[in-house]
Write a protein that holds these residues in place. Structure first.
Motif, PDB file in Angstrom:
ATOM      1  N   ASP A  13       0.024 -41.008  35.450  1.00 38.84           N
ATOM      2  CA  ASP A  13       0.788 -42.215  35.773  1.00 38.84           C
ATOM      3  C   ASP A  13       2.221 -42.078  35.272  1.00 38.84           C
ATOM      4  OD1 ASP A  13       0.696 -42.717  33.051  1.00 38.84           O
ATOM      5  OD2 ASP A  13      -0.686 -44.403  33.210  1.00 38.84           O
ATOM      6  N   ARG A  14       2.985 -43.147  35.399  1.00 40.63           N
ATOM      7  CA  ARG A  14       4.410 -43.073  35.033  1.00 40.63           C
ATOM      8  C   ARG A  14       4.622 -42.834  33.544  1.00 40.63           C
ATOM      9  NH1 ARG A  14       5.126 -49.163  36.464  1.00 40.63           N
ATOM     10  NH2 ARG A  14       4.160 -50.068  34.625  1.00 40.63           N
ATOM     11  N   ASP A  15       3.575 -43.102  32.727  1.00 36.03           N
ATOM     12  CA  ASP A  15       3.657 -42.874  31.286  1.00 36.03           C
ATOM     13  C   ASP A  15       3.067 -41.522  30.888  1.00 36.03           C
ATOM     14  OD1 ASP A  15       4.794 -45.441  30.931  1.00 36.03           O
ATOM     15  OD2 ASP A  15       2.785 -46.337  30.958  1.00 36.03           O
ATOM     16  N   GLN A  16       2.811 -40.663  31.882  1.00 36.51           N
ATOM     17  CA  GLN A  16       2.255 -39.324  31.678  1.00 36.51           C
ATOM     18  C   GLN A  16       0.821 -39.350  31.144  1.00 36.51           C
ATOM     19  OE1 GLN A  16       3.914 -36.464  32.769  1.00 36.51           O
ATOM     20  NE2 GLN A  16       5.154 -38.072  33.676  1.00 36.51           N
ATOM     21  N   GLN A  17       0.103 -40.462  31.372  1.00 36.76           N
ATOM     22  CA  GLN A  17      -1.309 -40.549  30.998  1.00 36.76           C
ATOM     23  C   GLN A  17      -2.151 -40.090  32.181  1.00 36.76           C
ATOM     24  OE1 GLN A  17      -2.335 -41.435  27.847  1.00 36.76           O
ATOM     25  NE2 GLN A  17      -0.124 -41.344  27.491  1.00 36.76           N
ATOM     26  N   ARG A  18      -3.135 -39.239  31.913  1.00 37.54           N
ATOM     27  CA  ARG A  18      -3.983 -38.715  32.981  1.00 37.54           C
ATOM     28  C   ARG A  18      -4.776 -39.834  33.643  1.00 37.54           C
ATOM     29  NH1 ARG A  18      -6.453 -34.361  35.282  1.00 37.54           N
ATOM     30  NH2 ARG A  18      -8.686 -34.535  35.641  1.00 37.54           N
ATOM     31  N   VAL A  19      -4.720 -39.859  34.984  1.00 36.79           N
ATOM     32  CA  VAL A  19      -5.462 -40.826  35.783  1.00 36.79           C
ATOM     33  C   VAL A  19      -6.736 -40.175  36.312  1.00 36.79           C
ATOM     34  CG1 VAL A  19      -5.398 -42.195  37.902  1.00 36.79           C
ATOM     35  CG2 VAL A  19      -3.400 -42.100  36.418  1.00 36.79           C
ATOM     36  N   GLY A  20      -6.632 -38.937  36.760  1.00 36.83           N
ATOM     37  CA  GLY A  20      -7.771 -38.221  37.334  1.00 36.83           C
ATOM     38  C   GLY A  20      -7.290 -36.973  38.041  1.00 36.83           C
ATOM     39  N   GLY A  21      -8.036 -36.584  39.071  1.00 37.55           N
ATOM     40  CA  GLY A  21      -7.679 -35.405  39.846  1.00 37.55           C
ATOM     41  C   GLY A  21      -7.839 -35.666  41.330  1.00 37.55           C
ATOM     42  N   VAL A  22      -7.127 -34.914  42.145  1.00 38.22           N
ATOM     43  CA  VAL A  22      -7.185 -35.070  43.597  1.00 38.22           C
ATOM     44  C   VAL A  22      -8.491 -34.464  44.106  1.00 38.22           C
ATOM     45  CG1 VAL A  22      -6.094 -34.487  45.802  1.00 38.22           C
ATOM     46  CG2 VAL A  22      -4.680 -34.976  43.796  1.00 38.22           C
ATOM     47  N   ALA A  23      -9.296 -35.283  44.785  1.00 38.95           N
ATOM     48  CA  ALA A  23     -10.573 -34.830  45.324  1.00 38.95           C
ATOM     49  C   ALA A  23     -10.528 -34.640  46.834  1.00 38.95           C
ATOM     50  CB  ALA A  23     -11.686 -35.816  44.971  1.00 38.95           C
ATOM     51  N   ASP A  24      -9.619 -35.356  47.507  1.00 39.15           N
ATOM     52  CA  ASP A  24      -9.570 -35.279  48.963  1.00 39.15           C
ATOM     53  C   ASP A  24      -8.231 -35.835  49.428  1.00 39.15           C
ATOM     54  OD1 ASP A  24     -10.456 -34.736  51.522  1.00 39.15           O
ATOM     55  OD2 ASP A  24     -12.195 -36.056  51.427  1.00 39.15           O
ATOM     56  N   VAL A  25      -7.952 -35.675  50.694  1.00 37.59           N
ATOM     57  CA  VAL A  25      -6.748 -36.238  51.292  1.00 37.59           C
ATOM     58  C   VAL A  25      -7.138 -37.064  52.508  1.00 37.59           C
ATOM     59  CG1 VAL A  25      -5.241 -34.356  50.528  1.00 37.59           C
ATOM     60  CG2 VAL A  25      -6.302 -34.247  52.766  1.00 37.59           C
ATOM     61  N   ARG A  26      -6.280 -38.001  52.859  1.00 39.32           N
ATOM     62  CA  ARG A  26      -6.478 -38.786  54.075  1.00 39.32           C
ATOM     63  C   ARG A  26      -5.433 -38.333  55.070  1.00 39.32           C
ATOM     64  NH1 ARG A  26      -5.436 -45.048  55.274  1.00 39.32           N
ATOM     65  NH2 ARG A  26      -6.508 -45.117  57.255  1.00 39.32           N
ATOM     66  N   LEU A  27      -5.894 -37.863  56.218  1.00 39.58           N
ATOM     67  CA  LEU A  27      -5.003 -37.385  57.269  1.00 39.58           C
ATOM     68  C   LEU A  27      -4.905 -38.412  58.383  1.00 39.58           C
ATOM     69  CD1 LEU A  27      -6.303 -33.715  57.569  1.00 39.58           C
ATOM     70  CD2 LEU A  27      -4.303 -34.521  56.311  1.00 39.58           C
ATOM     71  N   VAL A  28      -3.741 -38.476  58.996  1.00 38.74           N
ATOM     72  CA  VAL A  28      -3.498 -39.327  60.159  1.00 38.74           C
ATOM     73  C   VAL A  28      -2.941 -38.434  61.253  1.00 38.74           C
ATOM     74  CG1 VAL A  28      -2.196 -41.294  61.038  1.00 38.74           C
ATOM     75  CG2 VAL A  28      -3.062 -41.333  58.711  1.00 38.74           C
ATOM     76  N   GLN A  29      -3.466 -38.596  62.459  1.00 41.33           N
ATOM     77  CA  GLN A  29      -3.005 -37.771  63.577  1.00 41.33           C
ATOM     78  C   GLN A  29      -1.982 -38.548  64.390  1.00 41.33           C
ATOM     79  OE1 GLN A  29      -6.087 -36.403  66.231  1.00 41.33           O
ATOM     80  NE2 GLN A  29      -4.846 -34.714  66.963  1.00 41.33           N
ATOM     81  N   ASP A  30      -0.764 -38.587  63.879  1.00 37.45           N
ATOM     82  CA  ASP A  30       0.298 -39.307  64.578  1.00 37.45           C
ATOM     83  C   ASP A  30       1.620 -38.527  64.533  1.00 37.45           C
ATOM     84  OD1 ASP A  30       1.097 -39.603  61.961  1.00 37.45           O
ATOM     85  OD2 ASP A  30       1.259 -41.772  62.020  1.00 37.45           O
ATOM     86  N   GLY A  31       1.536 -37.255  64.259  1.00 33.18           N
ATOM     87  CA  GLY A  31       2.731 -36.417  64.169  1.00 33.18           C
ATOM     88  C   GLY A  31       3.282 -36.062  65.533  1.00 33.18           C
ATOM     89  N   PRO A  32       4.283 -35.203  65.549  1.00 32.43           N
ATOM     90  CA  PRO A  32       4.908 -34.824  66.818  1.00 32.43           C
ATOM     91  C   PRO A  32       3.960 -34.022  67.706  1.00 32.43           C
ATOM     92  CG  PRO A  32       5.752 -33.499  65.018  1.00 32.43           C
ATOM     93  CD  PRO A  32       4.875 -34.542  64.403  1.00 32.43           C
ATOM     94  N   LEU A  33       4.151 -34.150  69.002  1.00 34.29           N
ATOM     95  CA  LEU A  33       3.376 -33.364  69.958  1.00 34.29           C
ATOM     96  C   LEU A  33       3.943 -31.952  70.024  1.00 34.29           C
ATOM     97  CD1 LEU A  33       3.030 -35.977  72.825  1.00 34.29           C
ATOM     98  CD2 LEU A  33       1.242 -35.243  71.247  1.00 34.29           C
TER      99      LEU A  33
END
Length: 114
Positions: A13-33
């Motif tokens: 977090d902003r105070d450099q305290q550990r929150v956790g770890g990244v387990a997954d990502v959320r993708l959105v399919q709205d980028g350029p063709l």
């Protein structure tokens, strides 16, 4: 940056305290063709962060499956949050730093079901 470079990376977090770890990502399919047609490109919309173990998720951390199984998964993972990219202050070699404190995070369960 590659996706596998984000998975498992610590989140603080902003105070450099550990929150956790990244387990997954959320993708959105709205980028350029792509040139010549085809489907729109994917982009990262946000990160799924778990408090205790940044392990593989199978959907039971959300609104899916029997209540007993979900309770077991949550007892192992701890809290599970959704972190929109807009809430990230910066990504360093060591961690992903947030703009807010832990109290400002949105629980994954609170997101709309789709």
């Amino acid at each position: 940056m590659r996706l596998n470079e984000l998975l498992g990376r610590p989140v603080v977090d902003r105070d450099q305290q550990r929150v956790g770890g990244v387990a997954d990502v959320r993708l959105v399919q709205d980028g350029p063709l792509p040139p010549g047609g085809g489907q729109a490109a994917f982009r990262i919309d946000g990160l799924i962060v778990v408090e205790r173990h940044a392990s593989r998720l199978f959907g039971y951390e959300r609104h899916v499956g029997p209540a007993l199984l979900r309770a077991l998964v949550h007892s192992r993972l701890g809290d599970v949050w959704y972190l929109p990219l807009a809430d990230i202050a910066r990504i360093t070699e060591d961690a992903i730093e947030l703009k807010t404190g832990r109290a400002g995070l949105r629980r994954l369960d609170d997101l709309a079901r789709y």
